[in-house]
Design an enzyme around this catalytic site. Structure first.
Site, PDB file in Angstrom:
ATOM      1  N   GLY A  12      38.453  31.250  33.727  1.00  0.00           N
ATOM      2  CA  GLY A  12      39.225  32.265  34.268  1.00  0.00           C
ATOM      3  C   GLY A  12      39.391  33.505  33.476  1.00  0.00           C
ATOM      4  O   GLY A  12      40.574  33.840  33.419  1.00  0.00           O
ATOM      5  N   SER A  14      38.524  36.745  33.467  1.00  0.00           N
ATOM      6  CA  SER A  14      38.133  38.023  34.055  1.00  0.00           C
ATOM      7  C   SER A  14      39.359  39.051  34.121  1.00  0.00           C
ATOM      8  O   SER A  14      39.191  40.173  34.251  1.00  0.00           O
ATOM      9  CB  SER A  14      37.634  37.852  35.210  1.00  0.00           C
ATOM     10  OG  SER A  14      38.149  37.469  36.417  1.00  0.00           O
ATOM     11  N   ARG A  15      40.378  38.401  34.312  1.00  0.00           N
ATOM     12  CA  ARG A  15      41.821  39.142  34.543  1.00  0.00           C
ATOM     13  C   ARG A  15      43.214  38.232  34.217  1.00  0.00           C
ATOM     14  O   ARG A  15      42.961  37.067  33.853  1.00  0.00           O
ATOM     15  CB  ARG A  15      41.827  39.414  36.012  1.00  0.00           C
ATOM     16  CG  ARG A  15      41.842  38.397  37.077  1.00  0.00           C
ATOM     17  CD  ARG A  15      41.831  38.999  38.375  1.00  0.00           C
ATOM     18  NE  ARG A  15      41.857  37.871  39.646  1.00  0.00           N
ATOM     19  CZ  ARG A  15      41.929  37.945  40.652  1.00  0.00           C
ATOM     20  NH1 ARG A  15      42.034  39.122  41.326  1.00  0.00           N
ATOM     21  NH2 ARG A  15      41.980  36.989  41.449  1.00  0.00           N
ATOM     22  N   ASP A  64      31.246  28.758  39.542  1.00  0.00           N
ATOM     23  CA  ASP A  64      32.370  28.613  40.664  1.00  0.00           C
ATOM     24  C   ASP A  64      32.940  27.179  40.562  1.00  0.00           C
ATOM     25  O   ASP A  64      31.967  26.418  40.509  1.00  0.00           O
ATOM     26  CB  ASP A  64      31.830  28.793  42.164  1.00  0.00           C
ATOM     27  CG  ASP A  64      33.183  28.782  43.159  1.00  0.00           C
ATOM     28  OD1 ASP A  64      33.848  27.926  43.148  1.00  0.00           O
ATOM     29  OD2 ASP A  64      33.160  29.834  43.816  1.00  0.00           O
ATOM     30  N   ASN A  91      42.208  27.601  32.331  1.00  0.00           N
ATOM     31  CA  ASN A  91      43.230  28.675  32.829  1.00  0.00           C
ATOM     32  C   ASN A  91      42.800  28.863  34.181  1.00  0.00           C
ATOM     33  O   ASN A  91      43.651  29.153  34.887  1.00  0.00           O
ATOM     34  CB  ASN A  91      43.129  29.873  32.024  1.00  0.00           C
ATOM     35  CG  ASN A  91      43.670  30.968  32.853  1.00  0.00           C
ATOM     36  OD1 ASN A  91      44.846  31.001  32.706  1.00  0.00           O
ATOM     37  ND2 ASN A  91      42.871  32.146  33.032  1.00  0.00           N
ATOM     38  N   TYR A 156      50.342  23.896  46.188  1.00  0.00           N
ATOM     39  CA  TYR A 156      50.054  24.557  44.995  1.00  0.00           C
ATOM     40  C   TYR A 156      50.935  23.716  43.636  1.00  0.00           C
ATOM     41  O   TYR A 156      50.302  23.472  42.826  1.00  0.00           O
ATOM     42  CB  TYR A 156      50.544  25.989  44.659  1.00  0.00           C
ATOM     43  CG  TYR A 156      50.638  26.650  43.538  1.00  0.00           C
ATOM     44  CD1 TYR A 156      49.116  26.902  42.763  1.00  0.00           C
ATOM     45  CD2 TYR A 156      51.770  26.795  42.581  1.00  0.00           C
ATOM     46  CE1 TYR A 156      49.120  27.536  41.437  1.00  0.00           C
ATOM     47  CE2 TYR A 156      51.843  27.437  41.584  1.00  0.00           C
ATOM     48  CZ  TYR A 156      50.248  27.923  40.910  1.00  0.00           C
ATOM     49  OH  TYR A 156      50.267  28.348  39.489  1.00  0.00           O
TER      50      TYR A 156
END
Length: 246
Positions: A12, A14-15, A64, A91, A156
């Protein structure tokens, strides 16, 4: 530099927190397998820029979290490189703000699919590499919602609580092989996830922290850097809350 000549795998990237981790680990000399869900030019340019800036190697990895076939192919590629892996930072994840009575079965299953099942299976694969080399640090990004039972976070929080339980068992089982496993539980953090929350909820969360503010992605990244490094060589099976004293 804390991670000079060591190799780290971060999901994870990318941001948000993952992007901050990428920069933090590269700053401290780590060579990095940088995972993103899909391949895109912006991400490839970003990792190339960081690689050149810090004179480290960064190899992109794409899959994915719900595509186990693609995940296995990525693992095979990493294994084929035959590089000792010093740390894994799980992450990647998704969030959901939904009241218990309003959460659908599909939403619940997706939370666990991405936040727990994929992490569990991916860690199984990567742990095999670490066991061969009799060393490694596994760092799972959980959440304070996994411990605190926040309103609107039943699905969550449950997925993140499962991650905490998994981490403690992994630490107990793999400790004798030289592998450590810990969780980081961020509190409210200034990422895109805040956009999924109402302004009132965000302000209430900030007010509930002793420091009266949200954390930054860099502050979470630095905790991960500590747990990956030799500075934490006798820390395992723990949940490190980075929550400003919430």
């Amino acid at each position: 530099m804390l991670m000079k000549d060591k190799t780290v795998l971060i999901t994870g990237c990318s941001r948000g927190i993952g992007r901050a981790m990428l920069e933090a680990f590269a700053t401290h000399g780590a060579n990095i397998y940088a995972h993103a869900r899909v391949e895109n030019a912006r991400f490839l340019h970003d990792i190339q820029t960081i690689s050149q800036k810090h004179n480290v190697e960064i190899w992109p990895v794409f899959f994915d979290a719900t595509d186990y076939s693609a995940m296995k192919q990525a693992v095979k590629r990493i294994m084929a490189d035959k590089r000792p892996l010093d740390a894994l930072v799980n992450n990647a994840g998704i969030t959901l703000n939904s009241l218990f009575q309003m959460t659908s079965e599909a939403q619940l299953r997706m939370q666990f699919e991405v936040n727990f099942f994929s992490v569990y299976l991916f860690t199984q694969y990567i742990a095999k590499l670490m066991v061969r080399n009799k060393r490694g640090s596994i760092i799972n990004i959980s959440s304070t919602a996994g411990e605190d039972g926040n309103p609107g976070k039943s699905a969550y929080g449950s997925s993140k609580a499962a991650l905490i339980a998994m981490t403690k068992s992994v630490a107990a089982e793999l400790g004798e092989t030289g592998i450590r496993a810990n969780c980081i539980a961020p509190g409210i953090t200034d990422t895109d996830m805040l956009l999924t929350m109402s302004e009132q909820v965000v302000e209430t969360a900030k007010a509930g922290a002793d420091l009266r503010r949200a954390g930054s992605p860099n502050e979470i990244a630095e905790a991960a850097l500590f747990l990956a490094s030799d500075l934490s060589s006798y820390i395992t099976g723990q949940v490190i809350r980075v929550d400003g004293g919430a």
